[in-house]
Design an enzyme around this catalytic site. Structure first.
Site, PDB file in Angstrom:
ATOM      1  CB  CYS A  62      -1.011  -0.051   1.151  1.00  0.00           C
ATOM      2  SG  CYS A  62      -2.344   1.152   0.975  1.00  0.00           S
TER       3      CYS A  62
ATOM      4  CG  HIS B 135      -4.026  -3.511   2.506  1.00  0.00           C
ATOM      5  ND1 HIS B 135      -3.104  -3.139   3.458  1.00  0.00           N
ATOM      6  CD2 HIS B 135      -4.591  -2.363   2.064  1.00  0.00           C
ATOM      7  CE1 HIS B 135      -3.109  -1.815   3.591  1.00  0.00           C
ATOM      8  NE2 HIS B 135      -4.007  -1.330   2.745  1.00  0.00           N
TER       9      HIS B 135
ATOM     10  CD  GLU C 200      -2.242  -6.362   4.925  1.00  0.00           C
ATOM     11  OE1 GLU C 200      -2.472  -5.193   5.285  1.00  0.00           O
ATOM     12  OE2 GLU C 200      -1.660  -6.642   3.850  1.00  0.00           O
TER      13      GLU C 200
END
Length: 193
Positions: A77, A175, A177
């Site tokens: 990001c 992202h 994650e």
């Protein structure tokens, strides 16, 4: 394998740490240059505003260290955006790893882009076993235009780079994650590089 997540006060680092744990690895949070240099893999996160994040990097000397790293480095990001030459956000000079200037989405689209989008034109070991048009999760108001370092792209009013790669440096605008099974696969691919 020693995995270090750079902890410079501008990142949602716990969610990255938990995502790595789910893959069966442990990651260390650190801003110590020696520890970062000694890592097998480095993750450079970023959430927040570019100019204040760069100030934090400069204050700790990490703006000099990160571009010198020789092991695989993954910017996520804002981390990816700070690896670029410049960003319009706060008129901020970046680390210059990727030769591209980050710009703001036009007023023709709702800003920030929040939510799921498809990635395509996948061209990196990061996307081994990931299908074209898979969905990933994004939250951003600024983007890197498509350049020679683009290894994945998405469209939101304009087609832009959702992943960049140059030498040992990788960056994802999305992202991983927070991108479900696809994101886990991409993180695992990074750790396998």
């Amino acid at each position: 394998m020693k995995i270090v997540i750079i902890n410079y006060g501008a990142g949602n680092i716990q969610s990255i740490k938990f995502a790595i744990q789910r893959l069966g690895y442990e990651a260390v949070l650190s801003h110590n240059p020696e520890e970062i240099r000694a890592a097998d893999k480095v993750i450079f996160p970023g959430v927040g505003e570019a100019s204040s994040a760069m100030r934090k990097l400069r204050a700790s000397g990490l703006d000099i260290l990160v571009p010198q790293l020789k092991q695989p480095v993954l910017g996520i990001c804002l981390g990816m955006q700070l690896m670029c030459s410049h960003t319009e956000e706060g008129d901020t000079e970046g680390l210059g790893i990727f030769d591209v200037d980050v710009v703001r989405f036009s007023n023709q689209v709702k800003v920030p882009q929040i939510g799921w989008n498809q990635i395509e034109s996948l061209n990196s070991p990061l996307f081994e076993g990931v299908d074209e048009k898979e969905y990933i999760y994004l939250v951003h108001s600024y983007y890197a235009p498509v350049t020679k370092n683009t290894v994945a792209q998405s469209t939101y009013g304009v087609t832009y780079a959702t992943a960049l790669q140059k030498d040992n440096f990788y960056g994802t605008q999305f992202h991983p994650e927070k991108s479900s099974a696809t994101g886990s696969k991409i993180l695992k691919n990074f750790l396998d590089i």
